[in-house]
Design a protein around this motif. Sequence first.
Motif, short mmCIF file in Angstrom:
data_model
loop_
_atom_site.label_atom_id
_atom_site.label_comp_id
_atom_site.label_asym_id
_atom_site.label_seq_id
_atom_site.Cartn_x
_atom_site.Cartn_y
_atom_site.Cartn_z
N PHE A 1 0.83 -1.20 0.00
CA PHE A 1 0.00 0.00 0.00
C PHE A 1 0.87 1.26 0.00
O PHE A 1 0.61 2.23 -0.73
N ILE A 2 1.93 1.26 0.82
CA ILE A 2 2.83 2.41 0.86
C ILE A 2 3.55 2.55 -0.48
O ILE A 2 3.75 3.67 -0.98
N GLN A 3 3.92 1.41 -1.07
CA GLN A 3 4.60 1.48 -2.37
C GLN A 3 3.69 2.00 -3.47
O GLN A 3 4.14 2.71 -4.38
N SER A 4 2.40 1.69 -3.38
CA SER A 4 1.46 2.24 -4.37
C SER A 4 1.34 3.76 -4.23
O SER A 4 1.23 4.48 -5.22
N ILE A 5 1.38 4.24 -2.96
CA ILE A 5 1.35 5.70 -2.75
C ILE A 5 2.62 6.33 -3.33
O ILE A 5 2.57 7.38 -3.99
N TRP A 6 3.76 5.68 -3.10
CA TRP A 6 5.02 6.22 -3.65
C TRP A 6 4.99 6.21 -5.18
O TRP A 6 5.44 7.17 -5.83
#
Length: 337
Positions: free
Chosen positions: A63-68
């Motif tokens: 999820f954090i990588q999708s935001i990045w």
Amino acid sequence: MLRENSSFIETILYDNPECKLLKNGSEGAIYHLANVMFTLGYMSGSGFFGLVYILSLLGVGFFIQSIWGWVDACGVDIFMWSLLLFVLCLVQLAHIGYRLRKVTFEEDFANLYKTMFRPLDVPLNVYKEIVRCCDAEVMNLARDQNYAVEGKTAIDRLSLLLAGRVRVTHDQQFLHYIFPYQFLDSPEWESLRPNEEGNFQVTLTAETDSCYVTWKRRKLYLLLAKHHYIARLFTVMLGNDIADKLYSLIDKLYCRGGVRYDIRLPSLYHVLAPSVEAEKEKIAESPHHVPQSSVKPQESPFKKPWPDSNDLIDVNNSRSGIRKEYAPLAPTQTPEL
């Protein structure tokens, strides 16, 4: 072909104009936080709770990588792949949560689990398969009602007593009792192979109002063939139950000299108890010896003398599943020290 492959690799390594100069700046805190989540996630253990741990941290990391990917990298493909993997982690967590949901049983089966299966660390999902195999049904046995009749009832099931008391007889002679949380027909079950058929060699009668759970023979064999853990579990429980019945049968046997007969020490009884010939010679040499004809015979204070081969064979025939266990215990076959 090799030249083409080598030229393609050289093009990637040396002729890519975008990778000749590496960036000096960092990708940002979001990117590094996602990788920290990945690192912690892959440090999990095994089992259901290990899966919950790894999928939870991997889901947070994706999820954090999708935001990045959407904010910093500005890459639609990075965002879509990370979001897809995040959704897959959520689906897996939901599936594991469904399998780990609280399993409830009726009172009889709950008490059975606490008494027999929880001390063996049997998981609830495994116990659920065992209960499902018997259709989660408790059978009743009225007082003086027969569970099995000698020579007539077929061996087509395996039952476990939950409450009450059952009397075991052979040729109308009492053998032993069966108490709650003991198998009713473990010797008969072990005496036959899956493709064999046979009848009970004893009669089982309820002395009080009783209840039991039963597994059909064919259905249980299919379960044991499918789950090796359950097969090993039943092997342990049946072996322990047969051993208890065996010791309850020989508990009434005494050897000469009043020593209780114990199958664990069959070769030491001639040491613990003197032989009959030695006793006769000792009495005859005594100065206070009185001829046997002038002495009134008295009953032995012991329950039963040393069991002979006929006694042991009679006991063997009473329980077909433990018939082979008694053969080497006859005193005529006892090895000398």
